[in-house]
Design a protein around this motif. Structure first.
Motif, PDB file in Angstrom:
ATOM      1  N   THR A 131       0.824  -1.210   0.000  1.00 33.99           N
ATOM      2  CA  THR A 131       0.000   0.000   0.000  1.00 33.99           C
ATOM      3  C   THR A 131       0.858   1.260   0.000  1.00 33.99           C
ATOM      4  N   SER A 132       2.145   1.134   0.326  1.00 36.35           N
ATOM      5  CA  SER A 132       3.036   2.286   0.196  1.00 36.35           C
ATOM      6  C   SER A 132       3.241   2.640  -1.272  1.00 36.35           C
ATOM      7  N   LEU A 133       3.069   1.672  -2.169  1.00 43.14           N
ATOM      8  CA  LEU A 133       3.122   1.938  -3.601  1.00 43.14           C
ATOM      9  C   LEU A 133       1.784   2.464  -4.104  1.00 43.14           C
ATOM     10  N   VAL A 134       0.702   2.003  -3.512  1.00 37.22           N
ATOM     11  CA  VAL A 134      -0.633   2.419  -3.939  1.00 37.22           C
ATOM     12  C   VAL A 134      -0.905   3.874  -3.545  1.00 37.22           C
ATOM     13  N   PHE A 135      -0.626   4.201  -2.273  1.00 35.09           N
ATOM     14  CA  PHE A 135      -0.973   5.521  -1.751  1.00 35.09           C
ATOM     15  C   PHE A 135       0.216   6.475  -1.704  1.00 35.09           C
ATOM     16  N   GLY A 136       1.378   6.010  -2.110  1.00 35.56           N
ATOM     17  CA  GLY A 136       2.548   6.871  -2.153  1.00 35.56           C
ATOM     18  C   GLY A 136       3.317   6.885  -0.848  1.00 35.56           C
ATOM     19  N   LYS A 154      11.139   8.463  -3.291  1.00 32.42           N
ATOM     20  CA  LYS A 154       9.798   9.031  -3.363  1.00 32.42           C
ATOM     21  C   LYS A 154       8.966   8.239  -4.356  1.00 32.42           C
ATOM     22  N   VAL A 155       7.829   7.745  -3.929  1.00 34.04           N
ATOM     23  CA  VAL A 155       6.933   6.975  -4.786  1.00 34.04           C
ATOM     24  C   VAL A 155       5.635   7.752  -4.938  1.00 34.04           C
ATOM     25  N   PRO A 156       5.242   8.138  -6.153  1.00 33.98           N
ATOM     26  CA  PRO A 156       3.980   8.873  -6.321  1.00 33.98           C
ATOM     27  C   PRO A 156       2.793   7.973  -6.058  1.00 33.98           C
ATOM     28  N   ARG A 157       1.753   8.544  -5.510  1.00 28.37           N
ATOM     29  CA  ARG A 157       0.546   7.740  -5.274  1.00 28.37           C
ATOM     30  C   ARG A 157      -0.102   7.369  -6.591  1.00 28.37           C
ATOM     31  N   LEU A 158      -0.671   6.173  -6.627  1.00 24.99           N
ATOM     32  CA  LEU A 158      -1.354   5.690  -7.830  1.00 24.99           C
ATOM     33  C   LEU A 158      -2.831   6.019  -7.805  1.00 24.99           C
ATOM     34  N   ILE A 159      -3.362   6.279  -6.621  1.00 21.97           N
ATOM     35  CA  ILE A 159      -4.762   6.652  -6.506  1.00 21.97           C
ATOM     36  C   ILE A 159      -4.843   8.015  -5.840  1.00 21.97           C
ATOM     37  N   ASN A 160      -5.628   8.872  -6.428  1.00 24.50           N
ATOM     38  CA  ASN A 160      -5.786  10.236  -5.943  1.00 24.50           C
ATOM     39  C   ASN A 160      -7.278  10.465  -5.729  1.00 24.50           C
ATOM     40  N   SER A 161      -7.681  10.681  -4.488  1.00 25.68           N
ATOM     41  CA  SER A 161      -9.090  10.880  -4.182  1.00 25.68           C
ATOM     42  C   SER A 161      -9.249  12.147  -3.358  1.00 25.68           C
ATOM     43  N   VAL A 162     -10.226  12.965  -3.702  1.00 26.22           N
ATOM     44  CA  VAL A 162     -10.456  14.217  -2.982  1.00 26.22           C
ATOM     45  C   VAL A 162     -11.942  14.551  -3.047  1.00 26.22           C
ATOM     46  N   ILE A 163     -12.444  15.190  -1.999  1.00 26.41           N
ATOM     47  CA  ILE A 163     -13.848  15.613  -1.959  1.00 26.41           C
ATOM     48  C   ILE A 163     -13.886  17.131  -1.815  1.00 26.41           C
ATOM     49  N   GLY A 208      -6.498  14.998  10.385  1.00 33.11           N
ATOM     50  CA  GLY A 208      -5.313  14.140  10.322  1.00 33.11           C
ATOM     51  C   GLY A 208      -4.706  14.046   8.956  1.00 33.11           C
ATOM     52  N   ASP A 209      -4.994  15.000   8.097  1.00 36.21           N
ATOM     53  CA  ASP A 209      -4.410  15.000   6.766  1.00 36.21           C
ATOM     54  C   ASP A 209      -2.896  15.152   6.869  1.00 36.21           C
ATOM     55  N   ASP A 210      -2.158  14.362   6.103  1.00 35.41           N
ATOM     56  CA  ASP A 210      -0.716  14.447   6.186  1.00 35.41           C
ATOM     57  C   ASP A 210      -0.102  14.894   4.870  1.00 35.41           C
ATOM     58  N   GLY A 211      -0.784  15.769   4.187  1.00 32.05           N
ATOM     59  CA  GLY A 211      -0.210  16.413   3.008  1.00 32.05           C
ATOM     60  C   GLY A 211       0.241  15.428   1.954  1.00 32.05           C
ATOM     61  N   ASP A 212       1.353  15.715   1.307  1.00 31.29           N
ATOM     62  CA  ASP A 212       1.823  14.899   0.195  1.00 31.29           C
ATOM     63  C   ASP A 212       2.312  13.537   0.623  1.00 31.29           C
ATOM     64  N   GLU A 213       2.445  13.304   1.917  1.00 34.94           N
ATOM     65  CA  GLU A 213       2.937  12.005   2.363  1.00 34.94           C
ATOM     66  C   GLU A 213       1.797  11.055   2.687  1.00 34.94           C
ATOM     67  N   GLY A 214       0.566  11.520   2.647  1.00 36.69           N
ATOM     68  CA  GLY A 214      -0.553  10.687   3.019  1.00 36.69           C
ATOM     69  C   GLY A 214      -1.056   9.815   1.901  1.00 36.69           C
TER      70      GLY A 214
END
Length: 376
Positions: A146-151, A161-170, A370-376
């Protein structure tokens, strides 16, 4: 509306390997407050700014309801569910005899201090080095896919640095801010009971910094605090699966196809599994049945092709890919206080415990959810 193309297993495999295939999958899902279209919802509050509301050039106000990092932190623990747990290694970090935490609940994933200062540290460092030096993501996938999935960003180690493969936002559109006021009224007059003097009561009432107010002994009014928002333009969840970044995993390596199909299976499971709509107090959302969500495949030429991506097919593909890749059995590792103390001492001295020799800086935001910015 064009009838969506029924996705097949062969199509998903092509998404993982065909460089000429679509660049992304995208879902737009309309959400509603459970109170209805005109229901008031409460966005997260952030340090120093309150609600994160942007005003566009045409005057439209857009509010962040759940950020990319926060969404990732909500989705990742889904892999602890009994039906999904066999898809990923279940690693537990034990903090003495008092507390244990699943790696799936840790915000910075493999790069977190809790992992870096556990008995898993050497394996994690080697996994990041394999990615950085050889472009081989398989060791990370063996530990925490999941470190590869979510970055993940090894900002305090070697810098991988591994970019997230899924990007979700509301986000909510065309929002109007509301305020609310309140007052606390104690059940009795404590000054009359000689708990303190009448003079003390008069001095403390209305002063939120007063010890008597903080302990609830006097009247405490609270005026014009943030009171939520109305979303006149609707609330939408956007989910993007980055197929270009996926295909770059272990590109040209013999283990590439098996790895990519495994990681894609996990990514699609994360994308299609229904979420719990309770984001925070005052923000309970549900899909709008009058506006069904629709997946589209986005081609290299920008063409958007509707596709049907049923949850059952995705789960079957993920299970098959996980079996082909091989998922490690559950394990428990120990957190080391001694290692953590050395880590703190190294940081104070201006060094790092990672071998990359780069001093990392935290980018964790102060969001209330609990948002952790670009590392979340």
């Amino acid at each position: 509306m064009t009838e969506p193309i029924a996705v097949t297993r062969e199509m998903i495999e092509a998404w993982a390997d065909d460089a000429s295939g679509p660049v992304a999958l995208h879902l737009r899902q309309k959400l509603l407050p459970v109170e209805g279209e005109d229901g008031v919802i409460f966005p997260p509050t952030y340090a120093d700014i309150g609600y994160n509301i942007d005003t566009l050039s045409d005057g439209t106000k857009v509010a962040t309801i759940d950020s990319v990092g926060s969404q990732a932190n909500r989705i990742e623990p889904l892999f602890k569910r009994p039906e999904l747990a066999p898809l990923v290694p279940q690693i537990t970090i034990r903090f003495g005899n008092e507390k244990s935490v699943s790696l799936l609940d840790i915000g910075h994933r493999l790069a977190d201090a809790a992992v870096r200062n556990s008995t898993l540290a050497d394996e994690v460092r080697s996994a990041f080095e394999a990615l950085q030096l050889r472009g081989d993501a398989e060791p990370i996938a063996r530990l925490a896919p999941t470190s590869l999935v979510f970055g993940v960003w090894d900002s305090r180690g070697g810098g991988s640095k591994v970019p997230r493969l899924i990007n979700s936002v509301i986000r909510a559109w065309q929002v109007e801010e509301l305020t609310r006021s309140a007052v606390y009224i104690p059940p009795v007059d404590y000054a009359a009971l000689e708990v303190f003097s009448e003079e003390d009561r008069e001095t403390a009432e209305g002063n939120t910094k007063s010890p008597l107010a903080q302990k609830g002994f006097v009247h405490v009014p609270a005026g014009r605090a943030p009171g939520g928002i109305l979303a006149r333009g609707g609330i939408f969840r956007d989910v993007t699966v980055n197929l270009v970044a996926l295909r770059r995993l272990n590109e040209g390596l013999p283990n590439g196809p098996t790895l990519r199909r495994y990681v894609l299976g996990l990514t699609l499971v994360a994308a299609v599994t229904p979420q719990d709509g309770f984001l925070r107090q005052g923000c309970l959302l549900a899909p709008d049945p009058a506006a069904p969500a629709a997946w589209v495949s986005v081609g290299r030429d920008g063409a958007r092709t509707p596709v049907a991506l049923p949850e059952q097919l995705v789960l079957a593909f993920a299970e098959s890919a996980a079996k082909g890749f091989g998922v490690a059995p559950p394990r428990t590792v120990e957190f080391s206080s001694d290692r953590a103390r050395r880590d703190v001492a190294d940081q104070k001295a201006g060094t790092t415990t990672g071998r990359g020799g780069r001093k990392g800086a935290s980018r964790k935001s102060a969001a209330s959810e609990g948002d952790d910015g670009d590392e979340g």
